[in-house]
Scaffold this motif. Structure first.
Motif, PDB file in Angstrom:
ATOM      1  N   HIS A  31     -30.248  96.499  24.990  1.00  0.00           N
ATOM      2  CA  HIS A  31     -28.926  96.033  24.576  1.00  0.00           C
ATOM      3  C   HIS A  31     -29.061  94.673  23.905  1.00  0.00           C
ATOM      4  O   HIS A  31     -29.632  93.741  24.464  1.00  0.00           O
ATOM      5  N   HIS A  32     -28.533  94.596  22.717  1.00  0.00           N
ATOM      6  CA  HIS A  32     -28.567  93.358  21.949  1.00  0.00           C
ATOM      7  C   HIS A  32     -27.319  93.287  21.080  1.00  0.00           C
ATOM      8  O   HIS A  32     -26.627  94.291  20.879  1.00  0.00           O
ATOM      9  N   TYR A  33     -27.035  92.103  20.583  1.00  0.00           N
ATOM     10  CA  TYR A  33     -25.866  91.909  19.721  1.00  0.00           C
ATOM     11  C   TYR A  33     -26.129  90.745  18.782  1.00  0.00           C
ATOM     12  O   TYR A  33     -27.075  89.985  18.953  1.00  0.00           O
ATOM     13  N   HIS A  34     -25.266  90.641  17.780  1.00  0.00           N
ATOM     14  CA  HIS A  34     -25.353  89.573  16.787  1.00  0.00           C
ATOM     15  C   HIS A  34     -24.027  88.809  16.828  1.00  0.00           C
ATOM     16  O   HIS A  34     -22.978  89.404  16.614  1.00  0.00           O
ATOM     17  N   MET A  35     -24.076  87.518  17.113  1.00  0.00           N
ATOM     18  CA  MET A  35     -22.848  86.717  17.159  1.00  0.00           C
ATOM     19  C   MET A  35     -22.410  86.272  15.769  1.00  0.00           C
ATOM     20  O   MET A  35     -21.241  86.020  15.542  1.00  0.00           O
ATOM     21  N   ASN A  36     -23.346  86.193  14.832  1.00  0.00           N
ATOM     22  CA  ASN A  36     -23.032  85.586  13.547  1.00  0.00           C
ATOM     23  C   ASN A  36     -22.671  86.567  12.437  1.00  0.00           C
ATOM     24  O   ASN A  36     -22.302  86.153  11.344  1.00  0.00           O
ATOM     25  N   THR A  37     -22.782  87.861  12.687  1.00  0.00           N
ATOM     26  CA  THR A  37     -22.488  88.805  11.606  1.00  0.00           C
ATOM     27  C   THR A  37     -22.223  90.209  12.137  1.00  0.00           C
ATOM     28  O   THR A  37     -22.678  90.588  13.205  1.00  0.00           O
ATOM     29  N   HIS A  38     -21.482  90.962  11.361  1.00  0.00           N
ATOM     30  CA  HIS A  38     -21.306  92.390  11.595  1.00  0.00           C
ATOM     31  C   HIS A  38     -22.556  93.091  11.045  1.00  0.00           C
ATOM     32  O   HIS A  38     -23.351  92.490  10.332  1.00  0.00           O
TER      33      HIS A  38
END
Length: 137
Positions: A31-38
């Protein structure tokens, strides 16, 4: 359409709609995500089960030809895939994504970008606001 021709079609379509900085590969198995971009993923070949919104989130099955729009802060990971699973990813304005481990934000950010990566300006995002959306190909 699959393989190299699908990769080229996704790359060209994303770029025409202002999504660039593309890469070709798979999705992380954590599980990972990007805070700065879609992020947008175009499934070039194969099929996979992807999980969105963290470890308790929903699981979607995607196939060659599908496009997935993932809002900033929406966690995602690969659950399982066929051996030939491959995606092309891109970002609005060619941003470089930061990568954070974990389940992401409680409520992902809406998609305030001007162009849907597949359908273009003024179309598409109404289906995807606030959650990962799969556009079946």
């Amino acid at each position: 359409m699959r393989g190299p021709s699908a990769a080229q079609w996704f790359r060209m379509t994303f770029a025409l709609n202002g999504w660039s900085g593309d890469w070709l590969g798979s999705v992380h198995e954590w599980h990972h995500y990007h805070m700065n971009t879609h992020e947008v993923l175009g499934v070039v070949s194969g099929a996979a089960r992807l999980q969105f919104d963290g470890p308790q989130g929903r699981v979607e099955t995607v196939h060659a030809g599908d496009a997935i729009v993932i809002p900033a802060a929406c966690a995602h990971c690969l659950i399982e895939a066929t051996d030939d699973f491959e995606v092309i990813g891109a970002y609005p304005g060619g941003l470089r994504p930061d990568i954070h481990n974990g389940s992401g934000a409680i409520a992902p950010f809406p998609l305030p970008v001007r162009r849907d990566p597949i359908l273009g300006a003024g179309r598409g995002f109404v289906l995807h606001i606030g959650q990962a959306g799969v556009l079946q190909g």
